[in-house]
Design an enzyme around this catalytic site. Structure first.
Site, PDB file in Angstrom:
ATOM      1  N   THR A 166       0.835  -1.207   0.000  1.00  0.00           N
ATOM      2  CA  THR A 166       0.000   0.000   0.000  1.00  0.00           C
ATOM      3  C   THR A 166       0.871   1.258   0.000  1.00  0.00           C
ATOM      4  O   THR A 166       0.664   2.173  -0.813  1.00  0.00           O
ATOM      5  CB  THR A 166      -0.926  -0.009   1.242  1.00  0.00           C
ATOM      6  OG1 THR A 166      -1.743  -1.176   1.168  1.00  0.00           O
ATOM      7  CG2 THR A 166      -1.794   1.230   1.302  1.00  0.00           C
TER       8      THR A 166
ATOM      9  N   CYS B  82      -7.619  -7.166   1.420  1.00  0.00           N
ATOM     10  CA  CYS B  82      -6.651  -6.167   1.870  1.00  0.00           C
ATOM     11  C   CYS B  82      -7.273  -4.817   2.141  1.00  0.00           C
ATOM     12  O   CYS B  82      -6.588  -3.858   2.412  1.00  0.00           O
ATOM     13  CB  CYS B  82      -5.538  -6.042   0.857  1.00  0.00           C
ATOM     14  SG  CYS B  82      -4.625  -7.554   0.790  1.00  0.00           S
TER      15      CYS B  82
HETATM   16  C1  LIG Z   1      -2.278  -6.231  -5.892  1.00  0.00           C
HETATM   17  C2  LIG Z   1      -2.064  -5.702  -4.511  1.00  0.00           C
HETATM   18  N1  LIG Z   1      -1.503  -4.500  -4.339  1.00  0.00           N
HETATM   19  C3  LIG Z   1      -1.280  -3.990  -3.130  1.00  0.00           C
HETATM   20  C4  LIG Z   1      -1.635  -4.674  -1.993  1.00  0.00           C
HETATM   21  C5  LIG Z   1      -1.363  -4.069  -0.651  1.00  0.00           C
HETATM   22  O1  LIG Z   1      -0.234  -4.684  -0.090  1.00  0.00           O
HETATM   23  P1  LIG Z   1       0.038  -4.604   1.500  1.00  0.00           P
HETATM   24  O2  LIG Z   1      -0.939  -5.546   2.129  1.00  0.00           O
HETATM   25  O3  LIG Z   1       1.452  -5.050   1.652  1.00  0.00           O
HETATM   26  O4  LIG Z   1      -0.168  -3.204   1.894  1.00  0.00           O
HETATM   27  C6  LIG Z   1      -2.256  -5.921  -2.114  1.00  0.00           C
HETATM   28  C7  LIG Z   1      -2.722  -6.661  -0.931  1.00  0.00           C
HETATM   29  O5  LIG Z   1      -3.426  -7.640  -1.071  1.00  0.00           O
HETATM   30  C8  LIG Z   1      -2.461  -6.458  -3.403  1.00  0.00           C
HETATM   31  O6  LIG Z   1      -3.030  -7.650  -3.580  1.00  0.00           O
END
Ligand SMILES: Cc1ncc(COP(=O)(O)O)c(C=O)c1O
Length: 403
Positions: A81, A340
């Protein structure tokens, strides 16, 4: 030293590895010294500080090996994120300064919320125009449509390498070529959170400028990720302070998590091909059985261009959330899509809507994501239970399937 004492019979059948994956025991063992004796701050000039600096450097090196980048092109963040936020906002702020007449961003309609919400912010706050690229029914981008939508004013493009809900792999290399032919200064970012460890990635081969990765999707710890930024590209920071990460991401490094992320990358570098071949076999087993044995089921997203761990189905006459809750009661853990975003934010999947699915098809969808710890026996049990539950739900709700 911790032992791996996971007992398959007692544990739930965890088929939600795309949401987060279990930490490898070798990763934990490499992290442990940094939770106990090696607590130095990498910015400190004493021995413990130096030990932490070396550990962070080693991790950076291991991560760069997995994606084919240079060591100094990896910037640590708190996860996917933050990397997506830094890539897009940092780049938009840079573009605002160097080329304020080109303020157009192109993203696909199936990006993760951390891209969509970030461009919403950039649109309002930095007054950029945002274009949303449609996708085909199979979840893939049409190269001609993409070419039509990239204008010489498009200064930043963000297209994910693999989708988190339906697992489709986009032809990033071809997209970059088309975009750069229209405007060689266009900056191309790709969110590779779901692709890392699933398919071989080489940032030089893809010719991308920035790429987001995250540790907890590849059996590393949560709360740590990285942004690859091509050498020579100077985006602006979004967090200010002590100037860590070459002044781009201030804040004391999360040494222990960084070490774990590095180890997870090293493990996947060694075993990617062999393990993914086995996971692909399990995926095929699961998809074939569901298609053949569960009437009214439809696979969402292309079968051919799909990461090996993703199985996403819509079941006619079924409420995916009710099914998920029942599966959980039977010890089978899956997801309705992206886990997420916060639980409170239950909304219909924008990804499945972008495929052109009806409301009922979106509502009746479920995602299983396989991990290297899963066995065929676990999948067999999960599919048997799934079949029975779908039958039961349809009976209770008087659902009759049309041929
Ligand atoms: C494609 C994608 N981008 C970004 C994220 C966010 O990652 P994080 O959980 O490390 O913040 C996710 C989380 O599932 C994801 O699947």
């Amino acid at each position: 030293m911790l032992e791996n004492n996971r007992t398959k019979t007692k544990d739930p059948i965890y088929l939600d590895n795309a949401s987060s994956s279990p930490i490898d025991i070798d990763v934990i063992n490499e992290m442990l010294p940094f939770l106990t004796g090696n607590y130095g701050n990498p910015s400190s000039l004493h021995d413990l500080g130096r030990k932490s600096t070396i550990a962070v450097s080693n991790a950076r090196f291991r991560i760069s090996k997995l994606i084919g980048s240079k060591y100094n092109e990896i910037y640590f963040t708190s996860g996917g994120t933050e990397s997506n936020n830094l890539a897009l906002i940092g780049c938009a702020r840079m573009l605002n300064k160097i080329n304020p007449s080109c303020k157009r961003i192109l993203i696909s309609k199936i990006e993760h919320d951390s891209i969509i919400e970030t461009v919403n912010f950039i649109e309002k706050d930095l007054k950029f125009e945002i274009d949303y690229l449609p996708i085909k029914k199979d979840g893939l981008i049409d190269l001609d449509t993409f070419s039509e939508m990239v204008s010489p004013k498009t200064s930043l493009i963000s297209i994910m390498l693999a989708n988190n809900e339906i697992g489709t792999i986009q032809p990033i290399k071809a997209l970059v070529e088309i975009a750069k032919a229209k405007n060689e200064n266009t900056i191309f970012h790709s969110d590779a959170v779901q692709a890392l460890g699933k398919i071989p990635i080489n940032v030089n081969d893809l010719k991308i400028d920035m790429m987001t990765i995250s540790s907890h999707k590849i059996n590393g710890p949560k709360g740590i990720g990285a942004l690859f930024i091509k050498q020579g590209l100077h985006i602006k920071p979004i967090i200010f302070g002590g100037g860590q990460e070459l002044n781009l991401r201030s804040g004391t490094e999360n040494v222990c998590a960084i070490v774990g992320f590095g180890k997870a990358c090293e493990i996947w570098k060694e075993k990617l091909e062999s393990v993914q071949t086995e996971i692909k076999r399990l995926q095929r087993y699961m998809i074939d059985r569901i298609v053949n044995e569960v009437p009214g089921s439809a696979l969402n997203g292309s079968m051919e261009n799909r990461i090996s761990n993703n199985v996403n189905f819509s079941f006619a006459g079924i409420n995916g959330e009710d099914l998920l809750i029942k599966l959980d009661e039977y010890g089978i853990e899956a997801s309705t899509g992206s886990a997420c975003s916060s639980n409170k934010k239950q909304k219909a999947s924008h990804v499945l809507k972008a495929l052109g699915l009806s409301y009922d098809q979106v509502r009746g969808s479920i995602r299983f994501s396989i991990g290297h710890q899963n066995t065929q026996e676990e999948l067999k049990n999960a599919i048997d239970t799934l079949k029975n539950l779908i039958k039961e739900f349809r009976k209770i709700n008087g659902v009759v399937l049309r041929e």
